[in-house]
Write an enzyme that holds these catalytic residues in place. Structure first.
Site: not given
Ligand code: PMP
Length: 336
Positions: A47
């Site tokens: 992130k």
């Molecule tokens: N894995 C973790 C541990 C996360 O914090 C996030 C972010 N919400 C994601 C995966 C998924 O990423 P995205 O928000 O880009 O879909």
């Protein structure tokens, strides 16, 4: 061995993460499975990219001015990314979260210097939900912007402009498939779009946890959630602006048990300590690899995202009592 290029700004440490061949998953799939090491970002998660792009986009649009404030409703990695980026650029970070979140997360955000606002947990339709509270707070605060990671497409742009070209370059343009799970959907949509721009033939697969509605949406056209998951940061019930138009060719649904099995194996056999969303992504990548091999493709190469460090989950995923309370298998080395 080539050392990473020296950087003149700490913000340039975001992205350009290593890519690693995962032995066990490659053997299980019968092809090459590669992991993008997003835990190597300064905030130890994928992130950081979205946080940087959201802040830079707000600056470019003239909304965020020197000394301004970035406000977001988030309990996890996005807040950590925003806090670090704001420190580096001289902005204030205000993070709104429900007060039932782990002490670890609150301690981490406070340690980074973010201002924490906690609200009682409630359903999304309640105006006092943490997301709505953060939006309201941003509207009421002089010089503040609302990061709005779910529907602000600067999030997925970070992956179109950084994650996808990095993977393409690191794999010398030889990649057959990419998969990961969705929280906001920024990573799957942006990396998918970016990779398709290099080669339309790359298969993009959504890997969904239980308790999320996207598997059924892409498989059957209906947003419908079944079962549940303890994975943090993933699991979406709607088509966010970031997911809108995502080039999803196929989809898999992965249980927590299956994801956890890869978390255990990657730590015990390959020395990588990861969170559960990474384990679920790796399980999805193995499924995608097997599918492409079964379709008769030769020398298949699949990439996925290793989203964050396992050090963030010492009191949950890596804690015997917690695992037992969730009815999940305990890693053998924690059992005694
Ligand atoms: N894995 C973790 C541990 C996360 O914090 C996030 C972010 N919400 C994601 C995966 C998924 O990423 P995205 O928000 O880009 O879909």
């Amino acid at each position: 061995m080539t050392a990473p290029a020296p950087q003149r700004s700490t913000l340039d440490l975001i992205g350009n993460t290593p890519l690693v061949l995962l032995k066990g998953p490659s053997e299980a799939a019968g092809c090459e499975i590669w992991g993008k090491c997003e835990f190597a970002n300064p905030g130890a998660s994928v992130k950081d990219r979205a946080a940087l792009w959201i802040v830079r986009d707000a600056e470019a649009r003239g909304e965020l001015k020197p000394g301004g404030t970035v406000i977001e409703g988030t309990a996890g990695n996005t807040g950590i990314g925003i806090a670090l980026v704001c420190n580096a650029l001289g902005y204030k970070a205000v993070i709104v979260m429900p007060d039932n979140q782990s002490k670890e997360k609150m301690d981490t955000l406070r340690a980074l210097g973010a201002q924490l606002v906690t609200v009682p947990p409630t359903k999304f339709s309640d105006p006092n939900h943490f997301v709505h509270t953060s939006r309201r707070l941003a509207a009421e605060t002089e010089g503040a912007i609302w990061a709005n990671q779910f529907d602000n497409i600067a999030n997925r742009k970070s992956h179109i402009e950084s994650t996808a070209p990095e993977i393409w370059q690191q794999m010398d343009g030889r990649i057959d498939g990419f998969t990961c799970a969705a929280g906001t959907g920024g990573t799957i949509a942006g990396t998918g779009m970016g990779l398709k721009a290099f080669d339309e033939g790359i298969t993009i697969a959504l890997t969904d946890p239980y308790g999320a509605a996207l598997y059924n949406y892409y498989a059957h056209g209906e947003l419908k959630a079944e079962g549940n998951s303890v994975a943090e940061g993933i699991g979406q019930g709607r088509i966010t602006a970031n997911l809108d138009g995502a080039p999803i060719d196929t989809q898999f649904r992965i249980s927590d048990e299956k994801g956890l099995e890869w978390v255990r194996r990657l730590l015990a056999e390959e020395g990588l300590c990861l969170g559960l969303s990474s384990g679920i992504n790796v399980a999805g990548a193995v499924e995608l690899g097997r599918k492409l091999v079964a379709e008769g493709k030769r020398d298949v190469r699949v990439a996925t995202i290793l989203c964050d460090t396992g050090f963030r989950y010492l009191s949950s995923l890596y804690n015997r009592e917690w695992l037992e309370s969730k009815g999940l298998p305990v890693f053998p080395w924690l059992a005694s």
